[in-house]
Enzyme design. Structure first.
Site, PDB file in Angstrom:
ATOM      1  N   CYS A   1       0.838  -1.208   0.000  1.00  8.33           N
ATOM      2  CA  CYS A   1       0.000   0.000   0.000  1.00  8.33           C
ATOM      3  C   CYS A   1       0.870   1.255   0.000  1.00  8.33           C
ATOM      4  CB  CYS A   1      -0.936   0.003   1.207  1.00  8.33           C
ATOM      5  SG  CYS A   1      -1.974   1.465   1.291  1.00  8.33           S
TER       6      CYS A   1
ATOM      7  N   CYS B   1      -0.459   4.131   2.123  1.00  7.57           N
ATOM      8  CA  CYS B   1      -0.231   3.976   3.572  1.00  7.57           C
ATOM      9  C   CYS B   1       1.239   4.195   3.924  1.00  7.57           C
ATOM     10  CB  CYS B   1      -0.590   2.569   4.049  1.00  7.57           C
ATOM     11  SG  CYS B   1      -1.997   1.808   3.277  1.00  7.57           S
ATOM     12  N   ASP B   2       2.135   3.623   3.127  1.00 11.10           N
ATOM     13  CA  ASP B   2       3.531   3.517   3.554  1.00 11.10           C
ATOM     14  C   ASP B   2       4.515   4.329   2.714  1.00 11.10           C
ATOM     15  OD1 ASP B   2       2.690   1.708   5.486  1.00 11.10           O
ATOM     16  OD2 ASP B   2       2.980  -0.019   4.182  1.00 11.10           O
TER      17      ASP B   2
END
Ligand code: NDP
Length: 323
Positions: A137, A140-141
């Protein structure tokens, strides 16, 4: 001995969508039951730092956020039960789910929040280096790879979008694809190929994720799918973007799905084609897939469930205010 559990609102899935539905449903007097599946708390429990969930100035941990959501849901009157649902009966008016030990869960309304899971390559090093350079992701990261050399694996819309997104953080992004043409939409391909921060490695299959001396990702091992030649490609971050699989097997033949298995809902609502059955979160969303959007649709599902029961004169349930 198998037990029958009855509730006005049965929720399958305990990620942000299911727990948000539970918080709203409990506060509306629907005494929800949440059946948690094999991964209680959902995808956020397998991420680490979360910086994009509103309300927290400092970095928070995904598992902690889900514990807090669950505690809040329980605090307002949700019953959390652990089971794996193996079949459902959506004939109504009471909707039934059967657990693998034979327990029966009966709901006057049903919220499906079973989520989706990123697909993984299943090659050596992938799970071992998850959170240490390997992620599924970028939204997200990606932030954690600011200024670093990163790769994205895949050739569909997700991979191309993730590669484009990563250029916000990195000037050195490489898309690795197993064929010589992309599956993604033309407009995204044009953007990708025109972006000076992105290179493409064509016809390369990732065989392994390799750790450096510090135990973090150092390189990916590749095989050329045309020539069979092997090579290593150094990188500090690898984003696997080969698709998501929604957890909808239980509902095949019972609810409408798109060709990739995501549940179809009435646009702008969590309503499935069966009145009283709602779908919230990633199980019906292949586009946004964020904790906050899942929580939002969970809230919508609870409000619609409340309205559904109020219209059928369930005692103590009133139309949500401001609806
Ligand atoms: P897709 O199934 O469209 O693409 C998956 C990609 O991963 C393909 O290029 C495929 O390669 C590759 N792949 C699959 N398995 C492997 C493997 N084992 N090793 C290497 N590569 C592999 O998934 P997406 O997540 O990209 O998209 C899913 C759906 O969501 C699509 O309908 C997409 O259009 C939609 N979507 C829409 C968006 C938007 O509209 N903005 C954004 C994101 C997704 P190959 O091409 O060789 O099969």
């Amino acid at each position: 001995m198998a037990t029958t559990h009855k509730t006005r609102m049965l929720i399958i899935g305990s990620g942000p969508a299911g727990l948000s539905a539970a918080i709203y449903g409990a506060r509306a007097g629907m005494e929800p039951i949440v059946v948690q599946g094999l991964q209680p708390g959902g995808q956020l429990t397998i991420t680490t730092d979360v910086e994009n969930y509103p309300g927290f100035r400092e970095v928070i941990q995904g598992p902690w956020l889900m514990q807090e959501m669950e505690a809040q849901a329980v605090h307002v009157g949700t019953r959390m039960l652990w089971d794996t649902i193996t079949s459902v009966d959506l004939a109504g008016p009471v909707f039934k789910a059967i657990g693998d030990g034979g327990d029966v869960y009966e709901g006057d309304t049903l919220v499906i929040a079973t989520g989706a899971q990123a697909k993984w390559l299943g090659v050596p090093g992938e799970q071992e280096l998850s959170g240490k350079g390997v992620s599924a992701c970028a939204t997200c990261d990606g932030f954690f790879y600011r200024g670093k050399k990163v790769v994205v694996i895949g050739g569909g819309n997700t991979a191309v979008e993730e590669a484009l997104y990563l250029t916000n953080h990195s000037d050195d992004v490489t898309l690795i694809h197993r064929r010589d043409s992309l599956r993604s939409e033309k407009i995204l391909q044009d953007r990708l190929l025109a972006n000076p921060k992105i290179s493409v490695l064509w016809n390369k299959q990732v065989d392994q994720f390799l750790a450096g001396p510090d135990g973090a990702l150092h390189a990916v091992a590749l095989t050329d799918t045309e020539t069979g030649a092997t090579s290593e490609f150094e990188t500090e971050g690898a984003f696997v973007a080969i698709g998501h699989a929604p957890a909808t097997d239980l509902f095949k033949g019972k609810l409408d799905m798109d060709e990739t298995g995501y549940l179809l809902v009435e646009p702008g609502t969590p309503k499935t084609k069966i009145p009283g059955v709602f779908a919230a979160g990633d199980v019906s969303d292949h586009v946004y897939r964020q904790a906050i959007t899942a929580a939002g649709t969970g809230c919508m599902a609870a409000l619609d469930a409340e309205r559904y029961l109020a219209a059928r004169n369930f005692p103590g349930i009133t139309e949500p205010s401001g609806y």
